[in-house]
Design a protein around this motif. Structure first.
Motif, short mmCIF file in Angstrom:
data_model
loop_
_atom_site.label_atom_id
_atom_site.label_comp_id
_atom_site.label_asym_id
_atom_site.label_seq_id
_atom_site.Cartn_x
_atom_site.Cartn_y
_atom_site.Cartn_z
N UNK A 1 0.85 -1.20 0.00
CA UNK A 1 0.00 0.00 0.00
C UNK A 1 0.87 1.24 0.00
N UNK B 1 -3.73 0.00 -4.36
CA UNK B 1 -3.80 -1.46 -4.18
C UNK B 1 -5.27 -1.85 -4.24
N UNK C 1 -7.51 -2.62 1.02
CA UNK C 1 -6.13 -2.25 1.29
C UNK C 1 -6.04 -0.74 1.46
N UNK D 1 -1.00 -2.80 -8.31
CA UNK D 1 -1.39 -4.17 -7.97
C UNK D 1 -2.70 -4.43 -8.70
#
Lengths: 443, 125, 525
Positions: free
Chosen positions: C92, C97, C104, C436
């Motif tokens: 993070x 994320x 997150x 991510x």
């Protein structure tokens, strides 16, 4: 509010872009009469300084282990954790990452778990280990269920030396599933006859060593008796440092080994988070609960790691999963693994020897002072018989600034153990600490 | 001379006298992707038609395999333990699962033959 | 080229042609790192331990006779090993994320400092209760905040994580049914098809038969579907609200009423509580039990997969059956009830009192936000998700049209059809852009699902860049630039990993064998 980056203007712009009149337009699916019109009836937000002041005040009302002569154990142990461990686990990339579902950008966590699994397997003398459980006690409950799946039997026999809280966890779960549990009575001298309990209906025998009273148990004859009847031996430990000095359960024939890893890398933290260690034989791998990291290669042929065998898990097997577990204890497993790497074989053996030596010194000093030590064998924890009620004695010692152990009756009320006190002594205890305890106990 | 029959769950059964070989079809293995593990029943176990007889796992899915007809397990393909890829490479050959001794030949009548299964596959997608 | 199982199906060029091989295998700041078993030595230690001196052991005949086989590293070596490993992880603190349903959000560092105060971090669960009054005060205060935010009567604090909390809630329900004499009769738990896998796994774990109930196309459950499945054999219905598609269940109140009318209990999976905390109290909707993932809603760090914490709020009907231990507030001090005997408690979930370290962090988060900040955080989380939903709706396909979402925006893969790019490929290409991936292929009821949860921690500028990056990827798909996706990720510490190989021939621990050479060893050879 320091954690919220949006400004009022941002919010207005974004609502306009969305085409919503106000924020509650986005909550339109909530029944109107259930939508709160104002914030909950709780204090307003506070600065960092105010929060720190409030929580520090609460913390100051507790007596921390490091501030007094400290001998409390029975499932959690005060050890020295190197400064580098706490620094490393607070690195952003470990602390603020998720379960490594995207292996290309999670190799750090995955490699660490692979190293952790190997450390646990080697320590316990087993073939495979998972990437950790919530703690030792929940791991113990899972181990019993695993044994039931393997043997297709539904009866567990619990040694009287098993930590009573661990036994409670197994019993509470079994009560729900309708499984049988035979609990042997609390037994400070480890004289129980487990062998006569093992027959063709038994799925597993759960034995702790060192047991809750500190006695070391020879698991070999129990393992042999289990195997003769098609049952499994589940070996439990609550003090993982002991494995640096005593024979590992795997070498004595255990089928599943489960234990608490808190002692290495993790603080006391009033009971959690801790880290459950779980290991078994290769042939039972597919019945093992929990996550597992495995080795593979990437598209360029470079070595790497992934979470594997996930078809056993709840997100794929749903009601047929080996367990409902989702989260493990990743960061505590990391702390364990770092501390264990710092120790290495040499350091762990020295640490274990020092723990044992300190406990022996204390036991000898108590014996010399006329206090009865119950155990013949022990690692860093043993039981003494006191005059009168151990609970009252512990309170009295606490008032004198000595945290002198755990009354056995706090773990097992109504078990006739009111005069037994469980005392742990680790590397943190000094000669002065021991003298203070002996003096307090003699009174 | 054996005859092959198929189920709607994509199991095949290759019958030779009162013994039949059971596995999953080529279509099924393609849908599953790379097979990584097959959980087979124990020898001597009896199944009723439609009971779960095995589980086949790919990397991201687990599927149950049902007995196409009632019978008793007389042989299992133990090669799959070390080589689950056989299911992908040769599902109707070396990738078979179990051999059953059929208890009720009449149950075979309800299954699809090759042509019917081919027609059935066209209805999918 | 990789198929959707993660297995290479044809050889990939080892490295891009313009990238030179290095002697060490490192690439400037991107370091290769071996295993501790390859770089450590049994005789090396990074901890100085005092010599124990001479004494007579009391080990009986159980002294260890075999080596353990544990490598050691000195402190500088260990620092380097773990710092290098850490740099192979996304976090993070590095970037957005958007992992849907995992929440997150930012992890405030004040919370870490508070959890490490010796008065919290260095106290033993079995110290005399008189020496831990401040710890019990903290747990009790946290419980008060949780009951206020949910409208509950009581809260069981000890469960160690969300799934453990689910088990706790369902065990309380089972105990309550048994107390009513209906334990044997009510054997079935209803779970919607769209539910997270833990729900059916939990119900099965404690001995219930699981009966799926159909969900509508958007994953929500209709009161008719619930009613059709209810009966005298049903113990409970488990429902996630907001649900796994990021939608608030519109008929939740009527469903709760139907469940109660049938004599069953209503379990709510609180995994998505972060969307509504401060806006709606779940118990006002008719919930009997709900776990709260402190690591999601109240930002205790995920730590690469735990530890979590899963307190369970309970209605008045279930409160008496909560597990031990629980806190009793006497006149001037706190006491602990640690044993179930003499109470209606169903027993014990774990050895001690729960995740104290997480309690302190969550309390610190709550005090920092206050009631007003908690409500604002929920609103911002929902606002951010809807902003993403709207800004991507013309290039990606949303399964439920223009309907507002709660804290996460869901897309399907209709817009990828015929392009040769899959949800997985798209996700892996996000890695090269520094993000991510979102949650993918979940919920199962939506084909090729992409579930994006930005959380309240993102600034508008961060959201705008993310949106532009995803739009750029989407245009790339439209233009047929498939190699941007099929080989992705190109720039991560590892390219796509062969999960088939990992599962077919499991290597789950290091052993003394010829290992697959690390990249630096390849270079050296």
């Amino acid at each position: 509010m320091r954690y919220l980056p949006l400004t009022p203007d941002d919010r207005a712009d974004m609502l306009a872009r969305i085409g919503a009149e106000n924020i509650d337009a986005l909550f339109a699916a909530v029944p109107a009469d259930k939508l709160l019109q104002a914030p909950p009836d709780l204090p307003r937000h506070k600065s960092e300084m105010e929060v720190e002041r409030m929580l520090s005040r609460m913390a100051a009302r507790n007596v921390s282990a490091g501030s007094v002569p400290f001998f409390v154990g029975a499932g959690a142990y005060k050890h020295h954790v190197p400064a580098s461990v706490d620094h490393l686990i607070q690195r952003s990339e470990f602390l603020t990452s998720y379960t490594p579902y995207q292996p290309e950008i999670s190799q750090g966590t995955l490699q660490m778990l692979f190293e952790f699994q190997t450390q646990v397997a080697n320590l316990t003398g087993m073939e495979v280990a998972n990437a950790s459980m919530y703690d030792g006690s929940t791991g113990c409950g899972e181990a019993a269920l695993m044994a039931h799946r393997i043997t297709r039997r539904r009866k567990a026999v619990l040694s009287g030396g098993l930590h009573p809280h661990y036994a409670d966890v197994v019993r509470s779960l079994s009560q729900m599933t309708g499984d049988n549990v035979v609990s042997m009575p609390a037994d400070a001298r480890a004289n129980e006859d487990l062998l006569s309990q093992i027959d063709d209906s038994v799925s597993c025998v759960i034995v702790q060593s060192p047991d809750v009273f500190g006695n070391l148990r020879d698991l070999k004859p129990i393992a042999d008796a289990c195997h003769a009847k098609g049952a499994l031996l589940i070996a439990v430990f609550t003090e993982v440092v002991s494995l640096g000095l005593i024979e590992p359960p795997g070498a004595m024939g255990a089928d599943i080994v489960v234990g608490e890893g808190q002692s290495i890398g993790n603080g006391l933290i009033f009971g959690g988070p801790y880290v459950g260690l779980f290991a078994t034989k290769q042939k039972y791998l597919r019945q093992m609960p929990g996550r597992i990291a495995g080795e593979t290669v990437d598209a360029e042929g470079k070595r790497g790691w992934v979470l594997t065998l996930s078809t056993r898990e709840q997100h794929i097997r749903r009601e047929k999963a080996t367990s409902n577990i989702c989260t493990n204890s990743g960061l505590c497993a990391l702390a364990f693994s770092i501390h264990m790497t710092l120790l290495g074989e040499t350091g762990l053996r020295r640490l274990a020897r020092l723990n044992h030596a300190n406990a022996v010194k204390l036991a000898d000093a108590l014996t010399a002072a006329g206090v009865e030590v119950v155990n013949d064998t022990f690692f860093n924890e043993f039981t003494v018989r006191v005059k009168g009620d151990a609970t009252a004695l512990v309170e009295r010692m606490a008032a004198q600034g000595v945290l002198g152990g755990v009354p056995a009756s706090r773990l097992s009320p109504n078990a006739g153990v009111d005069d037994l006190l469980i005392i742990a002594s680790t590397e943190v205890n000094t000669d002065e600490d021991r003298a203070a305890l002996v003096a307090a106990l003699k009174q | 001379m054996s005859t092959i029959r198929y189920t709607k769950d994509h199991e095949y059964i290759s019958v030779d006298g009162d013994v039949a070989i059971v596995g999953i079809t080529d279509y099924a293995q393609a849908q599953l992707g790379d097979v990584v593990f097959v959980e087979l029943p124990t020898m001597g176990k009896s199944f009723k038609k439609g009971e779960q007889a095995a589980v086949v796992e790919s990397v991201k899915a687990a599927s149950e395999v049902y007995a196409p007809v009632s019978g008793e397990v007389v042989e299992i393909n133990s090669e799959l333990e070390g080589a689950p890829a056989l299911v992908n490479e040769d599902s109707v050959g070396k990738g078979w699962f179990v051999k059953l001794r059929i208890t009720d030949q009449g149950e075979l009548g309800a299954l699809m033959d090759e042509a019917a299964y081919a027609d059935y596959l066209k209805t999918l997608d | 080229m990789l198929n959707n199982q993660g297995r290479p199906t044809q050889p990939v060029e080892a490295v891009a042609p313009h990238v030179r091989k290095t002697f060490t295998g490192h690439r400037a700041l991107a370091m290769e790192e071996g295993l501790i078993f390859e770089i450590g030595r049994a005789e090396v230690t990074g901890v100085d331990v005092d010599d124990a001196g001479e004494f007579t052991p009391r080990l009986g005949k159980l002294e260890r006779t075999t080596p353990i086989d544990l490598p050691g590293l000195s402190e500088p070596e260990a620092m380097r090993h773990y710092v290098r490993l850490s740099q192979k992880n996304y976090a993070i603190d590095l970037g957005l994320y958007p992992l849907g349903s995992c929440t997150m959000k930012h992890n405030p560092r004040l919370n870490e400092r508070m959890a490490r105060l010796p008065g919290f971090g260095d106290i033993h669960p079995l110290q005399p209760v008189s020496t831990v009054q401040g710890a019990l005060e903290l747990i009790d205060t946290l419980a008060d905040w949780l009951t206020e935010m949910t409208g509950a009567s009581a809260v069981a604090m000890s469960p160690k994580a969300g799934a453990h909390g689910e088990a706790c809630g369902m065990m309380a329900i089972k105990a309550a049914l048994e107390a009513r004499g209906e334990g044997a009769q009510r054997r079935v738990v209803l779970v919607p098809e769209s539910a997270h896998g833990t729900n059916p796994a939990t119900a099965a774990l404690i001995g219930y038969d699981v009966r799926p109930i159909p969900a509508r196309d958007d994953g929500t459950v209709s009161v008719e579907a619930a009613q059709a499945a209810l009966g005298p054999e049903v113990a409970a219905l488990m429902l996630t609200n907001p649900n796994t598609c990021g939608l608030f269940e519109p008929e939740v109140v009527a469903i709760a009423q139907a469940v109660h009318a049938a004599g069953a209990y209503f379990y709510c999976d609180g995994a998505n509580f972060n969307a509504i905390v401060g806006k709606v109290r779940p118990m006002d909707l008719g919930v009997d039990a709900m776990h709260i993932n402190l690591h999601k809603t109240f930002s205790t760090p995920h730590g690469g997969g735990g530890p979590g914490a899963g307190p369970v709020v309970l209605s008045a009907a279930l409160a008496p059956f909560a597990p031990v231990p629980f806190i009793r507030k006497d006149a001037d001090k706190f006491a602990f009830v640690e044993h179930a005997e003499g109470t209606q408690s169903f027993g014990r979930m774990t050895a001690f009192h729960g995740q104290m370290g997480m309690f302190v962090r969550a309390m610190s988060y709550m005090l920092s936000h206050g009631g007003d900040g908690i409500r604002q955080a929920s609103e911002d989380a929902v606002l951010n998700a809807n902003y993403i939903r709207v800004c991507l709706s013309d290039v990606m396909s949303a399964p439920f049209g223009d309907k507002p979402c709660m804290h996460e925006a869901l897309f399907d893969d209709r817009w990828l059809k015929g392009t040769g790019v899959t949800t997985l490929d798209f996700a892996k290409a996000m890695i090269d852009e520094g993000y991510h991936p979102m949650t993918m292929y979940f919920p199962l009821v939506v084909h090729g699902a992409m579930l994006i949860e930005p959380t309240e921690s993102e600034s508008k500028a961060s959201l705008d860049l993310f949106i532009m990056a995803l739009r750029d990827l989407a245009f790339s798909v439209q233009k047929g630039e498939t190699e941007r996706f099929s080989g992705a990720p190109y720039y991560s510490p590892r390219r796509r990993l062969d999960e088939t190989r990992a599962a077919r021939t499991p290597v789950l621990r290091w052993t003394k064998r010829k290992p697959i050479p690390a990249a630096n060893q390849i270079a050296a050879e």
